[in-house]
Write a protein that holds these residues in place. Structure first.
Motif, PDB file in Angstrom:
ATOM      1  N   ARG A  41       9.229   4.547   2.726  1.00 25.67           N
ATOM      2  CA  ARG A  41       9.113   4.617   4.177  1.00 25.67           C
ATOM      3  C   ARG A  41      10.252   5.444   4.776  1.00 25.67           C
ATOM      4  O   ARG A  41      10.043   6.253   5.670  1.00 25.67           O
ATOM      5  CB  ARG A  41       9.107   3.220   4.785  1.00 25.67           C
ATOM      6  CG  ARG A  41       8.832   3.229   6.283  1.00 25.67           C
ATOM      7  CD  ARG A  41       9.190   1.891   6.914  1.00 25.67           C
ATOM      8  NE  ARG A  41       8.954   1.884   8.336  1.00 25.67           N
ATOM      9  CZ  ARG A  41       9.707   2.501   9.242  1.00 25.67           C
ATOM     10  NH1 ARG A  41      10.766   3.192   8.875  1.00 25.67           N
ATOM     11  NH2 ARG A  41       9.412   2.430  10.524  1.00 25.67           N
ATOM     12  N   TRP A  45       9.703   8.797   6.859  1.00 25.24           N
ATOM     13  CA  TRP A  45      10.230   8.929   8.220  1.00 25.24           C
ATOM     14  C   TRP A  45      11.069  10.194   8.349  1.00 25.24           C
ATOM     15  O   TRP A  45      10.952  10.925   9.330  1.00 25.24           O
ATOM     16  CB  TRP A  45      11.047   7.705   8.602  1.00 25.24           C
ATOM     17  CG  TRP A  45      11.678   7.843   9.953  1.00 25.24           C
ATOM     18  CD1 TRP A  45      13.007   7.956  10.240  1.00 25.24           C
ATOM     19  CD2 TRP A  45      11.004   7.904  11.218  1.00 25.24           C
ATOM     20  NE1 TRP A  45      13.200   8.085  11.587  1.00 25.24           N
ATOM     21  CE2 TRP A  45      11.982   8.054  12.217  1.00 25.24           C
ATOM     22  CE3 TRP A  45       9.673   7.849  11.594  1.00 25.24           C
ATOM     23  CZ2 TRP A  45      11.672   8.151  13.560  1.00 25.24           C
ATOM     24  CZ3 TRP A  45       9.365   7.948  12.948  1.00 25.24           C
ATOM     25  CH2 TRP A  45      10.351   8.094  13.903  1.00 25.24           C
ATOM     26  N   SER A  64       5.296   2.098  10.916  1.00 26.76           N
ATOM     27  CA  SER A  64       5.297   1.198   9.759  1.00 26.76           C
ATOM     28  C   SER A  64       3.875   0.937   9.269  1.00 26.76           C
ATOM     29  O   SER A  64       3.628   0.887   8.059  1.00 26.76           O
ATOM     30  CB  SER A  64       5.986  -0.119  10.107  1.00 26.76           C
ATOM     31  OG  SER A  64       7.364   0.104  10.310  1.00 26.76           O
ATOM     32  N   ALA A  67       2.863   4.099   7.499  1.00 28.06           N
ATOM     33  CA  ALA A  67       3.519   4.195   6.190  1.00 28.06           C
ATOM     34  C   ALA A  67       2.861   3.249   5.184  1.00 28.06           C
ATOM     35  O   ALA A  67       2.686   3.609   4.015  1.00 28.06           O
ATOM     36  CB  ALA A  67       5.011   3.882   6.319  1.00 28.06           C
ATOM     37  N   TRP A  71       1.199   4.383   1.748  1.00 25.80           N
ATOM     38  CA  TRP A  71       1.669   3.792   0.491  1.00 25.80           C
ATOM     39  C   TRP A  71       0.484   3.311  -0.340  1.00 25.80           C
ATOM     40  O   TRP A  71       0.438   3.528  -1.553  1.00 25.80           O
ATOM     41  CB  TRP A  71       2.628   2.651   0.791  1.00 25.80           C
ATOM     42  CG  TRP A  71       3.141   1.911  -0.406  1.00 25.80           C
ATOM     43  CD1 TRP A  71       2.807   0.643  -0.778  1.00 25.80           C
ATOM     44  CD2 TRP A  71       4.090   2.360  -1.371  1.00 25.80           C
ATOM     45  NE1 TRP A  71       3.487   0.286  -1.907  1.00 25.80           N
ATOM     46  CE2 TRP A  71       4.288   1.326  -2.289  1.00 25.80           C
ATOM     47  CE3 TRP A  71       4.794   3.554  -1.535  1.00 25.80           C
ATOM     48  CZ2 TRP A  71       5.151   1.436  -3.374  1.00 25.80           C
ATOM     49  CZ3 TRP A  71       5.664   3.662  -2.619  1.00 25.80           C
ATOM     50  CH2 TRP A  71       5.832   2.618  -3.516  1.00 25.80           C
TER      51      TRP A  71
END
Length: 112
Positions: A41, A45, A64, A67, A71
């Motif tokens: 993350r 970012w 988030s 992300a 993922w």
């Protein structure tokens, strides 16, 4: 000009450093070593923050979620790379703080 290592194209600061305490008498709290997703993350970012920041509607909470979705879609090779990075961070953390033991705060107890 010295050559950069090809091992990692992005430098990620270790997040396993002690946090600042509010007074000199309080001992510093040692943070947990980051797991693979936190490292991923942070890298993500660093790569998209300028585009992400241009849109005021996009907040950290939304990033988030984004992300997490990214993922889940990553290949096994990419995830293995971040798992290896996390293992390296964990090993360095253990060397830096050999007596560290994670002890979570009881539910409802306020943060110091």
């Amino acid at each position: 000009m010295p050559r950069k290592s090809r091992e990692s194209p992005v430098k990620i600061k270790s997040q396993a450093s002690p946090s600042k305490s509010s007074s000199p008498e309080e001992p510093q709290r040692i943070r947990r070593p980051p797991n693979a997703f936190f490292l991923y993350r942070s890298h993500l970012w660093d790569t998209v923050k300028t585009q992400w920041a241009e849109n005021s509607e996009k907040r950290q909470v939304n990033f988030s979620k984004y992300a997490g979705e990214q993922w889940q879609c990553e290949s096994a090779e990419v995830r293995d790379h971040w798992e290896a990075r996390a293992a390296t961070e964990k090993k360095a953390h253990k060397e830096r703080y050999p007596d560290y033991k994670f002890s979570p705060r009881p539910r409802g107890e306020p943060k110091p």
